[in-house]
Design a protein around this motif. Structure first.
Motif, short mmCIF file in Angstrom:
data_model
loop_
_atom_site.label_atom_id
_atom_site.label_comp_id
_atom_site.label_asym_id
_atom_site.label_seq_id
_atom_site.Cartn_x
_atom_site.Cartn_y
_atom_site.Cartn_z
N ASP A 111 0.88 -1.17 0.00
CA ASP A 111 0.00 0.00 0.00
C ASP A 111 0.92 1.22 0.00
OD1 ASP A 111 -1.81 2.04 0.35
OD2 ASP A 111 -2.75 1.21 2.15
N THR A 121 -9.36 3.81 -2.11
CA THR A 121 -10.59 3.07 -1.89
C THR A 121 -11.80 3.97 -1.68
OG1 THR A 121 -10.10 3.01 0.49
CG2 THR A 121 -9.36 1.14 -0.83
N TYR A 169 -14.11 -1.27 -6.38
CA TYR A 169 -12.69 -0.87 -6.34
C TYR A 169 -11.94 -1.51 -7.52
CZ TYR A 169 -7.92 -0.18 -4.66
OH TYR A 169 -6.60 0.18 -4.55
N ILE A 187 -1.63 0.17 -5.64
CA ILE A 187 -2.50 0.40 -4.49
C ILE A 187 -2.05 1.67 -3.79
CG2 ILE A 187 -3.26 -0.47 -2.25
CD1 ILE A 187 -2.69 -3.30 -3.29
N THR A 194 -4.19 3.47 -0.76
CA THR A 194 -5.52 3.55 -0.13
C THR A 194 -5.80 4.89 0.54
OG1 THR A 194 -4.85 2.68 2.03
CG2 THR A 194 -5.45 1.07 0.31
N TYR A 220 -5.70 -6.89 1.45
CA TYR A 220 -5.12 -7.37 0.20
C TYR A 220 -5.81 -8.66 -0.27
CZ TYR A 220 -1.41 -8.23 -3.28
OH TYR A 220 -0.70 -8.45 -4.45
N VAL A 269 -8.95 -7.49 -1.99
CA VAL A 269 -8.69 -6.86 -3.28
C VAL A 269 -8.33 -7.91 -4.34
CG1 VAL A 269 -7.09 -5.35 -4.52
CG2 VAL A 269 -8.10 -4.60 -2.37
N GLY A 278 -0.54 -4.95 -7.39
CA GLY A 278 -0.40 -5.13 -5.95
C GLY A 278 0.89 -4.62 -5.38
#
Length: 385
Positions: free
Chosen positions: A53, A280, A289, A307, A309, A348, A351, A369
């Motif tokens: 993230d 998100t 998402y 990612i 967030t 994760y 997602v 990712g």
């Protein structure tokens, strides 16, 4: 036709191999990363990729009298999430900065608090890709130190070296308010500086020299354009979303619209080799998402998304007051592992499951990712101690 990013073909291919290593399915047992009742396909992807993230707030006190603050279960929340790493960030301007030196004091206090919280959790900062790969191999959650906004510099370029020595590897150039010595125009404020300032340009050059990744979230188009021309390595915009993906809440969408990126701007960033984080906040469900990710991928390609967030793995810190209760620990959607209502698994895992259901391949999920971020992080930090 896209112009060539300002890095060599050899550097690009080497970086791609790093990203590929992060996305390849590993053969070792899932061990501590396994979660009961998770689809085995999801668990395999989570275990075999370096999930990152790129913008996660870990709240800590910023005044010396309150350092290090309440203990937080960062390691536990990370293992629950399935993420291998977060860009652990904090901002200095949530409370108005009024006095000279105040921003720098807050910055140093925040780092000291994070030092102690990492020690309490048996965790370390990753300073380069070797650290990140080693942590993932050992199934040990790790962080990349970030700060949101260059307020702590106060016009003093030499403070970047101090920050680097304290572990900073990811700098958000701007945040909501102007620094006392501005670095550029913030996208939610009226333009005042004509884009990137001379000091902002010096900061980018010094970050390039030291090996600190530049994050252009919160920068207006003129600032982004100037920074892209100057940066020696590709940059990240860690938390935004495509401005066509506004979600179901019209009032919230109006508030968030200035913080979103247009198709044209996203292409400019991608053409320069950059990566764009999808947050998100405008997705009411995990599938929404994944669809927001797909919309951005359709514009810039799978190699330029990640990612980001803008959530918190651990509870919000409220100076002088109790911690907020409840599983969310703050406003709805604020906590990473409770980003969506009725979420059954960590972030994760959730997602990855949604992306598989949306038609993404395991390799594409690995790139989004964390593989794409790893490419930038390696390009920036390679050759630095």
């Amino acid at each position: 036709m896209r112009y060539q990013p300002k890095w060599s073909r050899r550097e690009f291919l080497a970086a791609i191999s790093v990203a590929g290593a992060g996305t390849a399915m590993m053969l070792n047992p899932l061990a501590a990363w396994a979660v009961d009742d998770v689809d085995p396909r999801v668990a395999k992807i989570v275990a075999g990729t370096i999930g990152v993230d790129t913008h996660n707030h870990i709240d800590v006190p910023l005044t010396a009298t309150e350092v290090p603050g309440p203990n937080i279960d960062l390691a536990g929340e990370m293992k629950k999430s399935g993420l291998s790493a977060i860009c652990m960030t904090f901002a200095l301007d949530y409370q108005k900065l009024q006095n000279p030196g105040e921003a720098y004091d807050r910055f140093l206090n925040g780092l000291t608090a994070m030092d102690q919280q990492l020690k309490n959790n048996g965790m370390k900062r990753s300073l380069n890709m070797a650290d990140l790969r080693a942590a993932h191999k050992d199934q040990q959650p790790t962080v990349i130190q970030s700060v949101e906004g260059g307020h702590f510099l106060e016009g003093k370029l030499e403070r970047l070296a101090v920050a680097y020595d304290r572990g900073l590897r990811h700098l958000g150039l701007l945040h909501d308010s102007d620094a006392s010595v501005p670095l550029g125009d913030v996208y939610t404020n009226p333009p005042r500086w004509g884009g990137l300032t001379a000091f902002g340009a010096d900061v980018i050059k010094e970050c390039n020299r030291l090996g600190i990744l530049i994050d252009l979230a919160h920068a207006d188009p003129a600032t982004v354009d100037a920074a892209l021309k100057l940066a020696a390595h590709p940059v990240i915009i860690s938390h935004t979303g495509l401005d066509t993906q506004l979600g179901q809440d019209a009032n919230f969408a109006r508030m968030m619209k200035p913080r979103l990126i247009s198709r044209e701007r996203a292409k400019i960033v991608a053409d320069a080799g950059g990566v764009i984080g999808v947050w998100t906040h405008l997705a009411d469900t995990p599938l929404a998402y994944a669809q927001n990710v797909r919309a951005l991928v359709d514009v810039v390609g799978i190699d330029h998304v990640c990612i980001g967030t803008d959530t918190k793995l651990t509870p919000s810190y409220r100076p002088g007051g109790p911690q907020p209760g409840g599983q969310n620990g703050g406003r709805p959607g604020e906590r990473t592992n409770f980003a969506w209502q009725d979420q059954k698994f960590g972030f994760y895992y959730t997602v990855v499951d949604a992306m598989l259901k949306t038609g993404f391949t395991p390799d594409e999920i690995g790139k989004f990712g964390g593989g794409n971020f790893c490419r930038l992080f390696d390009a920036t930090t390679a050759g630095h101690s």
